[in-house]
Design a protein around this motif. Structure first.
Motif, short mmCIF file in Angstrom:
data_model
loop_
_atom_site.label_atom_id
_atom_site.label_comp_id
_atom_site.label_asym_id
_atom_site.label_seq_id
_atom_site.Cartn_x
_atom_site.Cartn_y
_atom_site.Cartn_z
N PHE A 171 -11.83 0.98 0.85
CA PHE A 171 -10.61 0.33 1.34
C PHE A 171 -11.03 -0.79 2.29
CE2 PHE A 171 -6.71 -0.10 3.88
CZ PHE A 171 -5.74 -0.09 2.88
N GLU A 191 -9.52 9.38 -1.44
CA GLU A 191 -10.42 10.05 -0.49
C GLU A 191 -11.17 11.19 -1.18
OE1 GLU A 191 -10.43 11.73 4.07
OE2 GLU A 191 -8.70 12.22 2.80
N VAL A 223 0.86 -1.18 0.00
CA VAL A 223 0.00 0.00 0.00
C VAL A 223 0.90 1.23 0.00
CG1 VAL A 223 -1.70 1.35 1.28
CG2 VAL A 223 -1.92 -1.14 1.16
N PHE A 272 -12.23 6.06 -0.99
CA PHE A 272 -11.48 5.52 0.14
C PHE A 272 -12.37 4.69 1.05
CE2 PHE A 272 -9.42 5.76 4.36
CZ PHE A 272 -8.28 5.01 4.03
N VAL A 329 -3.08 4.79 -2.06
CA VAL A 329 -4.06 5.53 -1.27
C VAL A 329 -3.73 7.01 -1.39
CG1 VAL A 329 -4.84 6.03 1.08
CG2 VAL A 329 -4.57 3.65 0.34
N SER A 370 -6.65 1.76 -6.83
CA SER A 370 -6.39 2.99 -6.08
C SER A 370 -7.59 3.29 -5.18
CB SER A 370 -6.16 4.18 -7.03
OG SER A 370 -7.32 4.45 -7.82
N TYR A 371 -7.31 3.93 -4.05
CA TYR A 371 -8.35 4.32 -3.10
C TYR A 371 -8.19 5.81 -2.85
CZ TYR A 371 -8.76 -0.70 -2.55
OH TYR A 371 -8.94 -2.05 -2.80
N VAL A 413 1.01 5.30 0.16
CA VAL A 413 0.25 6.49 0.53
C VAL A 413 1.06 7.71 0.14
CG1 VAL A 413 -0.94 7.72 2.38
CG2 VAL A 413 -0.74 5.22 2.47
#
Length: 303
Positions: free
Chosen positions: A185, A146, A58, A182, A198, A143-144, A60
């Protein structure tokens, strides 16, 4: 500091003497060759450094903060705890300014001619990238994002969401269905894709809000995964798109999880292309763009 590549949009020979060590070495090479033995070829490319193969990675990505603003700062206690318990890359650099080209570099090994933060033509690019490479190897990607308004939404901006931080939308060879909110997730981390990115929104990523806000968001949303990764052969990589334009584009990059040697650090100079190259080599994929000339992150792995 590594510099970002750009492109338009759209020894003296010694004579061997009888009994001389050079003659003996040459004779050995000939004999070894005739016997089918391996002889080192100095012209051969060096073998790729060993990197682990995590079950899950993952990544970020945070925004616009320099290394010295975050590492060692009391405003980022959780990220510093990951650095202390994992690996801290002390000479990690972004490619350029502003934000968007760096995301494309990290995802596809090239800034793809993008020089600003304008919205891109969705699906206009067909270049190799991490998602296509993983898929070609039978691995999975997602992909996540927000504040993405809905699953697969290609909108340019909405509230605190910005498309400029989501390079996958620029590629027609990456299905929009792999771009999730998100909220999607998973809580069961065994169901995560092989590699996922993320992307926090404009506040949570430290762009519009404080370092402390972003650090709190990371702890709230990824601590459980990080704790799980430490005992489940998985990896959390936290990096930044660029610095604050005041530190030569030196950024924080922290690795955490079971494959990582706790408390390790590396002063080797790395950039976004090297991070991409390392993930590619974890799964034996091709190398996209400038990642082909990049190097693997080394010296921080448990094996």
């Amino acid at each position: 500091m590594p510099s970002a590549p750009s492109r338009p949009r759209t020894p003296r020979t010694r004579t061997a003497r009888r009994g001389h060590p050079l003659a003996l070495a040459t004779a050995f090479a000939v004999v070894a060759g005739s016997l089918g033995l391996w002889v080192a070829d100095s012209s051969a490319s060096p073998a790729a450094a060993a990197v682990p193969t995590p079950d899950h990675v993952v990544v970020v990505v945070f925004e616009n903060r320099a290394y010295d603003q975050v590492i060692g700062s009391s405003s980022a206690p959780y990220l510093n705890s990951l650095a202390a318990g994992g690996a801290n890359l002390t000479a990690s650099y972004a490619e350029t300014h502003p934000s968007q080209p760096n995301y494309y570099a990290l995802f596809s090994g090239d800034t793809q001619g993008i020089t600003d933060d304008s919205c891109v033509d969705v699906g206009a690019l067909d270049a190799p990238n991490l998602a296509t490479e993983l898929t070609a190897k039978g691995r999975t990607w997602a992909s996540y994002n927000e504040s993405l308004p809905s699953e697969g939404s290609t909108t340019c901006d909405s509230g605190n969401y910005r498309q400029k931080h989501n390079p996958w939308f620029g590629f027609g060879n990456v299905p929009t269905s792999t771009a999730h909110t998100f909220a999607a997730f998973p809580s069961d981390y065994t169901t995560l894709p092989t590699v996922s990115f993320v992307v926090p929104n404009m506040c949570s990523d430290m762009h519009d809000c404080s370092i402390a806000t972003g650090d709190a968001w990371l702890k709230k949303n990824l601590k459980r995964y990080a704790d799980w990764a430490a005992s489940h052969n998985s990896l959390l990589a936290v990096t930044f798109d660029e610095d604050n334009r005041l530190s030569g584009n030196r950024i924080p990059t922290v690795l955490y999880g079971q494959p990582v040697k706790p408390g390790s650090s590396s002063g080797t100079t790395y950039n976004h292309y090297d991070v991409l190259r390392t993930i590619e080599d974890m799964y034996g994929t091709e190398h996209a763009g400038n990642a082909a000339n990049g190097k693997d992150i080394t010296g921080v792995w448990n094996s």
